[in-house]
Design a protein around this motif. Sequence first.
Motif, mmCIF file in Angstrom:
data_model
loop_
_atom_site.group_PDB
_atom_site.id
_atom_site.type_symbol
_atom_site.label_atom_id
_atom_site.label_comp_id
_atom_site.label_asym_id
_atom_site.label_seq_id
_atom_site.Cartn_x
_atom_site.Cartn_y
_atom_site.Cartn_z
ATOM 1 N N ASP A 149 0.814 -1.218 0.000
ATOM 2 C CA ASP A 149 0.000 0.000 0.000
ATOM 3 C C ASP A 149 0.843 1.262 0.000
ATOM 4 O O ASP A 149 0.310 2.361 0.222
ATOM 5 N N SER A 150 2.140 1.114 -0.184
ATOM 6 C CA SER A 150 3.022 2.278 -0.259
ATOM 7 C C SER A 150 2.910 3.117 1.018
ATOM 8 O O SER A 150 2.833 2.585 2.119
ATOM 9 N N VAL A 151 2.880 4.433 0.880
ATOM 10 C CA VAL A 151 2.856 5.303 2.057
ATOM 11 C C VAL A 151 1.527 5.246 2.794
ATOM 12 O O VAL A 151 1.415 5.774 3.906
ATOM 13 N N ALA A 152 0.512 4.617 2.200
ATOM 14 C CA ALA A 152 -0.777 4.495 2.870
ATOM 15 C C ALA A 152 -0.808 3.333 3.848
ATOM 16 O O ALA A 152 -1.800 3.165 4.566
ATOM 17 N N GLN A 161 -1.326 11.083 14.273
ATOM 18 C CA GLN A 161 -2.412 10.105 14.266
ATOM 19 C C GLN A 161 -2.970 9.879 15.663
ATOM 20 O O GLN A 161 -4.196 9.825 15.853
ATOM 21 N N ARG A 162 -2.116 9.794 16.646
ATOM 22 C CA ARG A 162 -2.590 9.540 18.004
ATOM 23 C C ARG A 162 -3.323 10.747 18.583
ATOM 24 O O ARG A 162 -4.333 10.600 19.267
ATOM 25 N N GLN A 211 -5.131 6.249 7.591
ATOM 26 C CA GLN A 211 -6.319 5.939 8.387
ATOM 27 C C GLN A 211 -7.536 6.607 7.739
ATOM 28 O O GLN A 211 -8.036 7.619 8.234
ATOM 29 N N PRO A 212 -8.005 6.069 6.621
ATOM 30 C CA PRO A 212 -9.078 6.743 5.878
ATOM 31 C C PRO A 212 -10.408 6.798 6.611
ATOM 32 O O PRO A 212 -11.239 7.659 6.324
ATOM 33 N N VAL A 270 -2.828 7.401 -3.723
ATOM 34 C CA VAL A 270 -2.656 7.739 -2.300
ATOM 35 C C VAL A 270 -3.481 8.962 -1.943
ATOM 36 O O VAL A 270 -4.198 8.982 -0.925
ATOM 37 N N LEU A 271 -3.429 10.003 -2.768
ATOM 38 C CA LEU A 271 -4.141 11.241 -2.461
ATOM 39 C C LEU A 271 -5.647 11.060 -2.538
ATOM 40 O O LEU A 271 -6.392 11.812 -1.901
#
Length: 744
Positions: free
Chosen positions: A205-208, A588-589, A620-621, A650-651
């Motif tokens: 998933d690369s950078v995702a 993220q946290r 984290q979509p 990704v974008l």
Amino acid sequence: MPSSARVTELRVHGVGGTTPDALLGTTAHQQIWGDRIAGFYAADTDQRGRRVEAYCWGGMTSRSSTRVLWVLLFPFMLANLAGWTCSARTRADRWAFAAHRACGRLAAFGITLNLLLLATLAAIDIWAFQFGRNPDQSSRWRRIANAPLGALDPGPRTVAGAALVAVLLLTLWLLSRQALHRYEEVAPADPDPERFRGSAAARPDSVADPRFFNGAETVHRLGLLHLAGGLAWLACVLSWLAAGPIWLPLEITAAVLLCGTLLLLATETAGSRLILPLVVAAALLVCVAAGFAWQSHPVADADGNIRYMRGIAIETFWLIVVLVMARLPVLATIALLRRAGIRRGAPAATVRRDGPRWSAAPLIVAVLGMVSVNAAGLGTLVGIASSLDLPERAVFDTLRWQIPWLVLAPAALTVVFLLVELIRYAAAGGRRNTAPILAEYAGRTDATPAPEPPWDAWRCNALPVDGICDGELRRRMRWARSVARSRRLAGFAPDIRYLLAGLVLVGTVVIAGIQNSIAGGTPWSPAFAVTLAGLIPVAGVALLRWGWGQPDARRWLGVLWDVGTFWPRSFHPFAPPCYAERAVPDLQRRIRWLNDNGDRVVVVAHSQGSVLAALALAQQPAGQPALATFGSPLRKLYGWAFPAYIHDGVLARLQEWRNFSYPTDYIGGPVGRDDVDVPLPDPESSWYTAGEPMPPLRRHTGYWSDEAMWTQIDRLAQPTSPQPTCPQPTSPQPAELTPTREPH
């Protein structure tokens, strides 16, 4: 979430280490989470009807003046960066992508070996053998340099020099481990850590991928392999220099260990259980070779160098060239097999690539890393010999010959490149480019309502109109030309690939020159070029140290440095640490904690901070907060230089998003989505107040004071239609998420 939910605006700054005072616009704030390196700060009062927090991560890159010493690892940073400049077509091809990663790791080890070769020439040949043979103690520095050698015989002196090389290698390894623990204090959360054990560069998933910024295992593995390979090579050197009864078995054993290291480097995870035994075996072999060298009696060759060192330098240098250039024949062979129909690659229709292409980027950046380590290292080598009062022939002519090419030729290429860009910049102010600017602002002026009296008497127009004097006309035309030139300047960034390609050409000429020198050609090494090369490391540290104290310089230097240290160390473990491995999990946290406590979050990110924020949300979509970015290099820089990792796929994972950009921004720009991009005029209009400067250009740093942008962010931050209330956490908050109420 009910419409009455509290709104929290989380601001993320760009390069340069912005302070909490500047980011929040007030000194009345408190640190609520984190430490002095990176932390969250909250303003004591609401702004624009919402609570405001700031994430300041500049302590990981530029706030501390001692952190500029990371610039000494600049060649390793380039070696790591080369692996990330993979094309989208290569990533889509399974064979080519696996070969690209393997060649990237081998090239990175080649640059480590290059540094060890230079250190060996300085420590064993110049210091231990030549200086130790006839020490000059006329100065305090020379007495200090001779103190560890004393009256030792040539064999023990050789071992003492090798010990310095081993200490250098161990220092690099320990430094990578220390940086790993410090910058990965906050690890990404992953419910299934065993699902994929490859490096971040190979994640599907690369950078995702939620575990993309957790490179602990990869850095640990690569660090041990570089340590093992370096020790095996050092054992080769010692056994060769101490030629005697058992030198051949030692040489063969060390060569086998070195080949085994290269084989494990070329694989992603296979053979991981062999790495630690390989390190132990290499360390034991170095000790055996050192004991053998201690009993030997090396002699000098015709030029005064230690015998066999010339052969070691030449053979090792060609090994380095093979490792750095390996991707060229390997990927060419894969492409030929694909073209011949023997194997199938990725269909061209499935690989979308917008903007300028740079297919040779991995090779160019890797060769640039090799050129940089030699330019600085050879100058330092000659400087050490001069400081010890050794003759010019103390350094091999084969190596001295490289110095002018590695210093003067790149400098000349850079000057030519800057002159060409300066000519293009000046030409951008011509009539063909200013005419659209004048027409655009003339239409905007007609649509702008006049202010009420008496302020209308002070309003002036920057556009040239009939009936004004020649001096005022020239002043207004200068303003129009500055706008046109700034817009053209904003598109010059990809041109850097031409300069880098020229530097690689210089490297090719150097390699041909080495062969000419070995064949008996006359070396050329002017003294000023040698001196300049020796000052490169010192000048690099001084430049960054000065830049951190100058806001404008810090911005330019920060862009280059923050891009280089953004990516995980998946190719070179001794590169400067990746700050995103802490910054992204931090964001993220904090966002998750705010959401769990019923806040509606809107993330407002500028420049490099927009990259951190966008990737934190892309991983984290589900349940994403609103996102506002401005001056974002996501597509303009990252999408161009790293197309295999930053792309539309990704974008597209980002949902409620607005991206603001100026046409004069030399770093940020649109992201290519009509529902996201919001272009802003720069300057806002041609009107200005009499007696004040003409309408200024905002370029990359003027977003924070742009009221038009903040008005749209206000609408984005407003709660959407009522939704079910988020449940409040019933269990105690985890220890690592507990906010600390410490005044800043």
